[in-house]
Design a protein around this motif. Structure first.
Motif, PDB file in Angstrom:
ATOM      1  N   ASP A   1      48.417  48.852   3.901  1.00 40.04           N
ATOM      2  CA  ASP A   1      48.130  50.280   3.818  1.00 40.04           C
ATOM      3  C   ASP A   1      48.100  50.897   5.209  1.00 40.04           C
ATOM      4  O   ASP A   1      47.933  50.209   6.211  1.00 40.04           O
ATOM      5  N   ALA A   2      48.227  52.211   5.238  1.00 36.97           N
ATOM      6  CA  ALA A   2      48.029  52.941   6.482  1.00 36.97           C
ATOM      7  C   ALA A   2      46.536  52.862   6.810  1.00 36.97           C
ATOM      8  O   ALA A   2      45.696  53.108   5.949  1.00 36.97           O
TER       9      ALA A   2
ATOM     10  N   PHE B   1      53.159  58.541   7.379  1.00 30.28           N
ATOM     11  CA  PHE B   1      52.977  59.942   7.758  1.00 30.28           C
ATOM     12  C   PHE B   1      54.092  60.506   8.642  1.00 30.28           C
ATOM     13  O   PHE B   1      54.206  61.725   8.779  1.00 30.28           O
TER      14      PHE B   1
ATOM     15  N   SER C   1      52.249  56.747  16.795  1.00 28.87           N
ATOM     16  CA  SER C   1      50.810  56.527  16.995  1.00 28.87           C
ATOM     17  C   SER C   1      50.269  57.389  18.135  1.00 28.87           C
ATOM     18  O   SER C   1      49.164  57.930  18.036  1.00 28.87           O
TER      19      SER C   1
ATOM     20  N   GLN D   1      51.786  51.026   9.947  1.00 28.64           N
ATOM     21  CA  GLN D   1      52.012  51.532   8.588  1.00 28.64           C
ATOM     22  C   GLN D   1      51.673  53.025   8.511  1.00 28.64           C
ATOM     23  O   GLN D   1      52.307  53.773   7.762  1.00 28.64           O
ATOM     24  N   THR D   2      50.714  53.469   9.299  1.00 32.30           N
ATOM     25  CA  THR D   2      50.376  54.892   9.345  1.00 32.30           C
ATOM     26  C   THR D   2      51.577  55.704   9.808  1.00 32.30           C
ATOM     27  O   THR D   2      51.867  56.769   9.248  1.00 32.30           O
ATOM     28  N   SER D   3      52.276  55.200  10.800  1.00 32.55           N
ATOM     29  CA  SER D   3      53.478  55.889  11.289  1.00 32.55           C
ATOM     30  C   SER D   3      54.540  55.957  10.201  1.00 32.55           C
ATOM     31  O   SER D   3      55.199  56.992  10.034  1.00 32.55           O
TER      32      SER D   3
ATOM     33  N   VAL E   1      43.656  54.328   9.353  1.00 33.44           N
ATOM     34  CA  VAL E   1      43.307  55.359  10.329  1.00 33.44           C
ATOM     35  C   VAL E   1      41.814  55.224  10.595  1.00 33.44           C
ATOM     36  O   VAL E   1      41.009  55.262   9.665  1.00 33.44           O
TER      37      VAL E   1
ATOM     38  N   VAL F   1      45.216  53.751  14.907  1.00 28.32           N
ATOM     39  CA  VAL F   1      46.090  53.758  13.729  1.00 28.32           C
ATOM     40  C   VAL F   1      46.944  52.500  13.771  1.00 28.32           C
ATOM     41  O   VAL F   1      47.159  51.926  14.825  1.00 28.32           O
TER      42      VAL F   1
ATOM     43  N   LEU G   1      46.278  65.128   9.054  1.00 34.03           N
ATOM     44  CA  LEU G   1      46.928  64.376   7.980  1.00 34.03           C
ATOM     45  C   LEU G   1      46.684  64.997   6.602  1.00 34.03           C
ATOM     46  O   LEU G   1      47.040  64.407   5.588  1.00 34.03           O
TER      47      LEU G   1
END
Length: 190
Positions: free
Chosen positions: A89-90, A111, A115, A106-108, A92, A103, A126
């Motif tokens: 998962d993302a 979204f 980073s 996966q967040t990158s 944060v 972060v 977000l």
């Protein structure tokens, strides 16, 4: 993942001690040697002859300790980064001000931000614009009574990608106690 610059307080204190303690030692030794009624040049010579080996040994021991502590910190950070990056998962992580401090990759992907574009930004970046004020109130409420909140806790949530696309998201929250205060880790699933 990128972490905001921070220093370990123990290393900072050790570095200060590595400078102050030898100075105190030299001043004390000069005071002792001067009491023997040596001429000043002789007192300085004796002080230097006795002090240099002691200070070199002390400095070597302190800097070896600092090096070991830094190595331990680097290994722990690498382990933490590995765990964070392996998450599906993302992730944060935000501070008490709602600023993003960590972060994962996966967040990158989820979204669309790099980073370095997210670090230091309010977490509300977000979310859709119309949710910013309400989310800020929720965030303050969470910090008053922090606790783990699992995914699918009966809420219909949405998030916003860099390109403005709104998408449904599942979210879990976990408070993390640190010596700098409480951080909140969010796992976000698209």
């Amino acid at each position: 993942m990128r972490i905001l610059p921070a220093s370990d307080a123990r290393l900072d204190r050790l570095q200060v001690l590595a400078v102050i303690l030898p100075l105190i030692y030299i001043v004390g030794l000069v005071a002792v040697v001067v009491t023997f009624d040596f001429p000043l040049w002789a007192a300085a010579g004796v002080t230097m002859a006795v002090s240099v080996p002691v200070i070199v040994a002390f400095a070597w021991a302190v800097f070896m300790l600092i090096d070991r502590m830094r190595s331990t910190l680097v290994r722990r950070e690498a382990k933490f980064r590995g765990l964070l990056e392996s998450a599906p998962d993302a992730i944060v992580i935000v501070d008490t001000e709602g600023r993003i401090v960590i972060v994962n990759e996966q967040t990158s992907r989820v979204f669309g931000y790099r980073s370095d574009e997210l670090i230091g930004q309010p977490v509300e970046v977000l979310l859709p614009q119309e949710m910013h004020r309400k989310h800020t109130a929720h965030r303050y409420s969470f910090y008053e009574h922090p606790g783990t909140r699992p995914m699918a806790a009966g809420l219909s949530l949405v998030a916003r990608r860099k390109n403005g696309e709104i998408f449904p998201a599942e979210l879990s929250l976990s408070p993390i106690e640190t010596e700098d205060g409480v951080l909140v880790s969010s796992a976000i699933r698209d």
